[in-house]
Design an enzyme around this catalytic site. Structure first.
Site, PDB file in Angstrom:
ATOM      1  N   VAL A  26      42.482   9.934  19.566  1.00 59.06           N
ATOM      2  CA  VAL A  26      42.077  10.657  20.777  1.00 59.06           C
ATOM      3  C   VAL A  26      43.146  10.523  21.855  1.00 59.06           C
ATOM      4  O   VAL A  26      43.536  11.502  22.490  1.00 59.06           O
ATOM      5  CB  VAL A  26      40.700  10.159  21.279  1.00 59.06           C
ATOM      6  CG1 VAL A  26      40.352  10.787  22.614  1.00 59.06           C
ATOM      7  CG2 VAL A  26      39.627  10.476  20.247  1.00 59.06           C
ATOM      8  N   TYR A  27      43.645   9.309  22.056  1.00 54.72           N
ATOM      9  CA  TYR A  27      44.687   9.075  23.056  1.00 54.72           C
ATOM     10  C   TYR A  27      45.934   9.900  22.735  1.00 54.72           C
ATOM     11  O   TYR A  27      46.488  10.582  23.599  1.00 54.72           O
ATOM     12  CB  TYR A  27      45.015   7.585  23.098  1.00 54.72           C
ATOM     13  CG  TYR A  27      46.087   7.204  24.088  1.00 54.72           C
ATOM     14  CD1 TYR A  27      45.859   7.287  25.457  1.00 54.72           C
ATOM     15  CD2 TYR A  27      47.313   6.733  23.657  1.00 54.72           C
ATOM     16  CE1 TYR A  27      46.828   6.923  26.369  1.00 54.72           C
ATOM     17  CE2 TYR A  27      48.295   6.367  24.556  1.00 54.72           C
ATOM     18  CZ  TYR A  27      48.049   6.459  25.913  1.00 54.72           C
ATOM     19  OH  TYR A  27      49.020   6.094  26.809  1.00 54.72           O
ATOM     20  N   ALA A  28      46.379   9.851  21.471  1.00 57.47           N
ATOM     21  CA  ALA A  28      47.573  10.590  21.069  1.00 57.47           C
ATOM     22  C   ALA A  28      47.359  12.097  21.205  1.00 57.47           C
ATOM     23  O   ALA A  28      48.256  12.822  21.640  1.00 57.47           O
ATOM     24  CB  ALA A  28      47.944  10.241  19.628  1.00 57.47           C
TER      25      ALA A  28
END
Length: 106
Positions: A26-28
């Site tokens: 999700v962060y990436a």
């Protein structure tokens, strides 16, 4: 900025946008979206004199990062970016993440 005909927008991304690391999907993905937005804004706003860039600092050695990452994760960070169906950026001094792809050789 558009009204003045000059300005600069700097978005802060991360190397996680181009490096495959378990647990960071999700962060990436959000950082990859930010990088795409940056390229789009650069194309839209540059004719009006507004520069748009992304800064992607590398990992910073902190107490939190050293306790959050094991040796395998640290090795993954040091590895080249995973393939996302395109060549890795930054391999040549003439390329950047915002350079158009080179024309195929004939």
């Amino acid at each position: 900025m558009l009204g003045r005909g000059s300005g600069s927008i700097v978005n802060v991304s991360t190397m996680a946008a181009g490096v495959c690391m378990p647990g960071l999907s999700v962060y990436a993905a959000t950082k990859a979206a930010l990088e795409s937005l940056t390229r789009t804004w650069a194309a839209e706003f540059s004719p009006s004199g507004v520069r748009v860039n992304t800064m992607s600092p590398g990992p910073t050695g902190t107490e939190m990062s050293s306790t959050a990452m094991d040796e395998e994760t640290i090795a993954q960070i040091a590895a080249p970016p995973c393939s996302a169906g395109r060549p890795s950026h930054g391999k040549s001094p003439k390329s950047s993440p915002f350079s158009p792809p080179a024309a195929p050789a004939s």
